[in-house]
Design a protein around this motif. Structure first.
Motif, PDB file in Angstrom:
ATOM      1  N   PRO A 198      26.317  36.635  94.674  1.00 14.73           N
ATOM      2  CA  PRO A 198      27.295  35.558  94.712  1.00 14.73           C
ATOM      3  C   PRO A 198      27.014  34.528  95.808  1.00 14.73           C
ATOM      4  O   PRO A 198      26.508  34.865  96.886  1.00 14.73           O
ATOM      5  CB  PRO A 198      28.588  36.308  95.026  1.00 14.73           C
ATOM      6  CG  PRO A 198      28.136  37.410  95.926  1.00 14.73           C
ATOM      7  CD  PRO A 198      26.753  37.804  95.435  1.00 14.73           C
ATOM      8  N   SER A 199      27.377  33.304  95.522  1.00 14.73           N
ATOM      9  CA  SER A 199      27.445  32.253  96.541  1.00 14.73           C
ATOM     10  C   SER A 199      28.641  31.369  96.214  1.00 14.73           C
ATOM     11  O   SER A 199      29.009  31.227  95.040  1.00 14.73           O
ATOM     12  CB  SER A 199      26.178  31.385  96.559  1.00 14.73           C
ATOM     13  OG  SER A 199      25.065  32.093  97.034  1.00 14.73           O
ATOM     14  N   PHE A 205      24.692  40.517  90.099  1.00 20.64           N
ATOM     15  CA  PHE A 205      24.809  39.084  90.288  1.00 20.64           C
ATOM     16  C   PHE A 205      25.073  38.789  91.759  1.00 20.64           C
ATOM     17  O   PHE A 205      26.077  39.234  92.311  1.00 20.64           O
ATOM     18  CB  PHE A 205      25.930  38.517  89.414  1.00 20.64           C
ATOM     19  CG  PHE A 205      25.732  38.820  87.955  1.00 20.64           C
ATOM     20  CD1 PHE A 205      24.881  38.045  87.188  1.00 20.64           C
ATOM     21  CD2 PHE A 205      26.355  39.912  87.374  1.00 20.64           C
ATOM     22  CE1 PHE A 205      24.671  38.346  85.850  1.00 20.64           C
ATOM     23  CE2 PHE A 205      26.156  40.220  86.038  1.00 20.64           C
ATOM     24  CZ  PHE A 205      25.310  39.434  85.268  1.00 20.64           C
ATOM     25  N   GLY A 221      26.754  33.140  90.465  1.00 24.82           N
ATOM     26  CA  GLY A 221      26.373  34.548  90.338  1.00 24.82           C
ATOM     27  C   GLY A 221      25.023  34.613  89.646  1.00 24.82           C
ATOM     28  O   GLY A 221      24.932  34.307  88.461  1.00 24.82           O
ATOM     29  N   SER A 276      22.037  43.196  85.528  1.00 27.11           N
ATOM     30  CA  SER A 276      23.422  43.631  85.661  1.00 27.11           C
ATOM     31  C   SER A 276      23.960  43.439  87.082  1.00 27.11           C
ATOM     32  O   SER A 276      25.062  43.882  87.377  1.00 27.11           O
ATOM     33  CB  SER A 276      23.559  45.101  85.253  1.00 27.11           C
ATOM     34  OG  SER A 276      22.738  45.910  86.060  1.00 27.11           O
ATOM     35  N   ARG A 306      31.091  28.289  92.279  1.00 28.62           N
ATOM     36  CA  ARG A 306      30.905  29.737  92.419  1.00 28.62           C
ATOM     37  C   ARG A 306      29.684  30.127  91.597  1.00 28.62           C
ATOM     38  O   ARG A 306      29.573  29.774  90.425  1.00 28.62           O
ATOM     39  CB  ARG A 306      32.161  30.488  91.957  1.00 28.62           C
ATOM     40  CG  ARG A 306      33.409  30.065  92.734  1.00 28.62           C
ATOM     41  CD  ARG A 306      34.680  30.660  92.159  1.00 28.62           C
ATOM     42  NE  ARG A 306      34.810  32.060  92.479  1.00 28.62           N
ATOM     43  CZ  ARG A 306      35.356  32.528  93.606  1.00 28.62           C
ATOM     44  NH1 ARG A 306      35.808  31.677  94.523  1.00 28.62           N
ATOM     45  NH2 ARG A 306      35.453  33.818  93.824  1.00 28.62           N
ATOM     46  N   GLY A 360      26.887  33.159 101.038  1.00 30.38           N
ATOM     47  CA  GLY A 360      26.562  34.057  99.952  1.00 30.38           C
ATOM     48  C   GLY A 360      25.641  35.175 100.381  1.00 30.38           C
ATOM     49  O   GLY A 360      25.186  35.236 101.524  1.00 30.38           O
ATOM     50  N   GLY A 361      25.391  36.050  99.443  1.00 25.51           N
ATOM     51  CA  GLY A 361      24.450  37.135  99.685  1.00 25.51           C
ATOM     52  C   GLY A 361      24.914  38.439  99.076  1.00 25.51           C
ATOM     53  O   GLY A 361      26.098  38.635  98.783  1.00 25.51           O
ATOM     54  N   LEU A 362      23.949  39.307  98.872  1.00 24.56           N
ATOM     55  CA  LEU A 362      24.209  40.682  98.463  1.00 24.56           C
ATOM     56  C   LEU A 362      23.071  41.498  99.048  1.00 24.56           C
ATOM     57  O   LEU A 362      21.907  41.220  98.779  1.00 24.56           O
ATOM     58  CB  LEU A 362      24.235  40.804  96.940  1.00 24.56           C
ATOM     59  CG  LEU A 362      24.688  42.149  96.375  1.00 24.56           C
ATOM     60  CD1 LEU A 362      26.132  42.435  96.734  1.00 24.56           C
ATOM     61  CD2 LEU A 362      24.502  42.175  94.865  1.00 24.56           C
ATOM     62  N   ASP A 363      23.396  42.450  99.883  1.00 25.80           N
ATOM     63  CA  ASP A 363      22.407  43.114 100.735  1.00 25.80           C
ATOM     64  C   ASP A 363      21.750  42.104 101.669  1.00 25.80           C
ATOM     65  O   ASP A 363      20.604  42.289 102.112  1.00 25.80           O
ATOM     66  CB  ASP A 363      21.340  43.824  99.907  1.00 25.80           C
ATOM     67  CG  ASP A 363      21.928  44.972  99.109  1.00 25.80           C
ATOM     68  OD1 ASP A 363      23.020  45.437  99.461  1.00 25.80           O
ATOM     69  OD2 ASP A 363      21.289  45.388  98.142  1.00 25.80           O
ATOM     70  N   GLY A 413      23.562  36.674  81.826  1.00 27.36           N
ATOM     71  CA  GLY A 413      24.880  36.732  82.445  1.00 27.36           C
ATOM     72  C   GLY A 413      25.045  35.884  83.686  1.00 27.36           C
ATOM     73  O   GLY A 413      26.144  35.814  84.247  1.00 27.36           O
ATOM     74  N   TYR A 446      17.850  40.617  93.675  1.00 22.76           N
ATOM     75  CA  TYR A 446      17.919  41.546  92.566  1.00 22.76           C
ATOM     76  C   TYR A 446      17.230  40.957  91.344  1.00 22.76           C
ATOM     77  O   TYR A 446      17.383  39.782  91.044  1.00 22.76           O
ATOM     78  CB  TYR A 446      19.376  41.855  92.203  1.00 22.76           C
ATOM     79  CG  TYR A 446      20.013  42.831  93.145  1.00 22.76           C
ATOM     80  CD1 TYR A 446      19.910  44.201  92.921  1.00 22.76           C
ATOM     81  CD2 TYR A 446      20.693  42.393  94.257  1.00 22.76           C
ATOM     82  CE1 TYR A 446      20.480  45.101  93.796  1.00 22.76           C
ATOM     83  CE2 TYR A 446      21.272  43.292  95.134  1.00 22.76           C
ATOM     84  CZ  TYR A 446      21.169  44.644  94.897  1.00 22.76           C
ATOM     85  OH  TYR A 446      21.733  45.533  95.753  1.00 22.76           O
ATOM     86  N   THR A 455      25.732  32.752  86.003  1.00 20.33           N
ATOM     87  CA  THR A 455      26.646  31.633  85.779  1.00 20.33           C
ATOM     88  C   THR A 455      26.747  30.721  86.992  1.00 20.33           C
ATOM     89  O   THR A 455      26.591  31.159  88.138  1.00 20.33           O
ATOM     90  CB  THR A 455      28.062  32.126  85.445  1.00 20.33           C
ATOM     91  OG1 THR A 455      28.494  33.033  86.478  1.00 20.33           O
ATOM     92  CG2 THR A 455      28.123  32.823  84.097  1.00 20.33           C
TER      93      THR A 455
END
Lengths: 162, 177
Positions: free
Chosen positions: B114-115, B112, B51, B110, B49, B135-138, B168, B106, B170
């Motif tokens: 994720p994948s 992260f 981030g 603040s 996992r 995974g992905g964010l946006d 932060g 990003y 990980t």
């Protein structure tokens, strides 16, 4: 040895109801995972997810990839006031929702994998984010337009990193 | 009244709780390379996992056993770049990297991205290895790739070619029995 992957709570619907809620979630894990299996009582609905009872339309966003025909399709969702987990009908919806770093107080990221069989089997994969500024203590799964059928079930797991 | 039926999603989610161990976590703040080494050979598969964010908004790569050669084989991916389009790509060979995770997107310390990575039968010494990630964010990306090597996987390296990961960030390694 402490468990790494621990069931926190399971709810099975005994009387048709719109929602399943997990509240007072311990803040002692790294991530959360929700495993849902259920269906709606009548007609087409959507399984939707809210965090900390937040209904703000500015706080939820999703990028979705799904197969509902021979061509995979994508969509971007915003201004809904919830995360759309996927279609749900009188046939089965099974979804796994991972919530990463749920105890932080900035953007929370989610990954969603789900299957549903409304008119044919439909696979859905998605990322989502929630912009709330509080640690996640409550998670609610709701049928958008009718009740969850008796026997629908959700389990909340905590995942703890070394 | 129970609802009968089960799908792959359920199988994947309802792991047996005492069959999923946390092996190690790397705090990657300020690093450009992060390696899980001496991975125990006592599990059936590995789950990772991730981030991450980074100041240059670039993609994290993954390698096995420190291999930077051309021995990474077929790979395929599906991803969303614009909201309504799902695109795919495939390659018969990939040089120097196994997986290419979703771009961080990003630069904020603040946020992260994720994948999740799954690596199957990593202890085998008679077949190549396969890994998948989502995974992905946006954004959103699914990626699968083959390592054309029959050696057991004893180390996994994450890297970014420019800059470092943010505060932060990980990488968490889990073993599935």
């Amino acid at each position: 040895m402490a468990l790494t992957y621990e069931p926190i709570a399971t709810t099975t619907v005994g009387t048709a109801t719109p929602s399943i809620t997990f509240s007072s979630i311990p803040q002692t894990y790294t991530d959360l995972r929700i495993v849902f299996s259920g269906k709606s009582t009548t007609g087409l609905s959507s399984l939707i997810l809210r965090l900390n009872n937040d209904t703000s339309t500015a706080n939820y966003y999703g990028y979705n990839m799904y197969s509902q025909s021979t061509t995979p399709t994508g969509s971007f969702e915003s201004s809904l006031g919830y995360i759309n987990v996927g279609a749900m009908a009188v046939s089965l919806n099974s979804s796994v929702i991972d919530i990463f770093k749920y105890t932080i107080t900035t953007y929370r990221a989610l990954l969603i994998r789900g299957s549903n069989s409304y008119t044919s089997l439909n696979e859905r994969r998605a990322s989502a984010k929630w912009l709330g500024t509080t640690a996640i203590t409550t998670v609610t799964l709701t049928s958008s337009s009718n009740n969850l059928e008796v026997g629908s079930m959700a389990t909340l797991y905590g995942i703890k990193a070394a | 009244m129970p609802i009968f039926g089960i799908t792959a999603s359920q199988i994947q989610g309802h792991l047996v709780v005492d069959s999923f161990d946390s092996i190690a976590t790397i705090s990657a703040s300020g690093l450009a390379t992060a390696t899980f080494s001496s991975i125990p050979q006592t599990y059936k598969s590995l789950h990772i996992r991730v981030g991450v964010n980074d100041s240059n908004n670039i993609t994290t790569g993954v390698r096995f056993n420190g291999d930077t050669s051309a021995s990474y084989g077929a790979s395929t991916s599906m991803y969303i770049t614009t909201p309504s389009n799902v695109l795919g790509s495939s390659s018969s060979t990939t040089t120097g990297t196994l997986l290419s995770l979703a771009p961080s997107g990003y630069t904020s310390s603040s946020v992260f991205v994720p994948s999740m990575i799954d690596i199957f039968d990593y202890t085998s010494t008679n077949k190549n290895k396969l890994a998948t990630s989502i995974g992905g964010l946006d954004s959103f990306k699914i990626y699968s790739s083959e390592w054309v090597n029959t050696a057991a996987i004893t180390s996994i390296t994450f890297y970014i070619p420019t800059g470092t990961w943010g505060t932060g960030c990980t990488f968490e390694l889990y073993g599935v029995k």
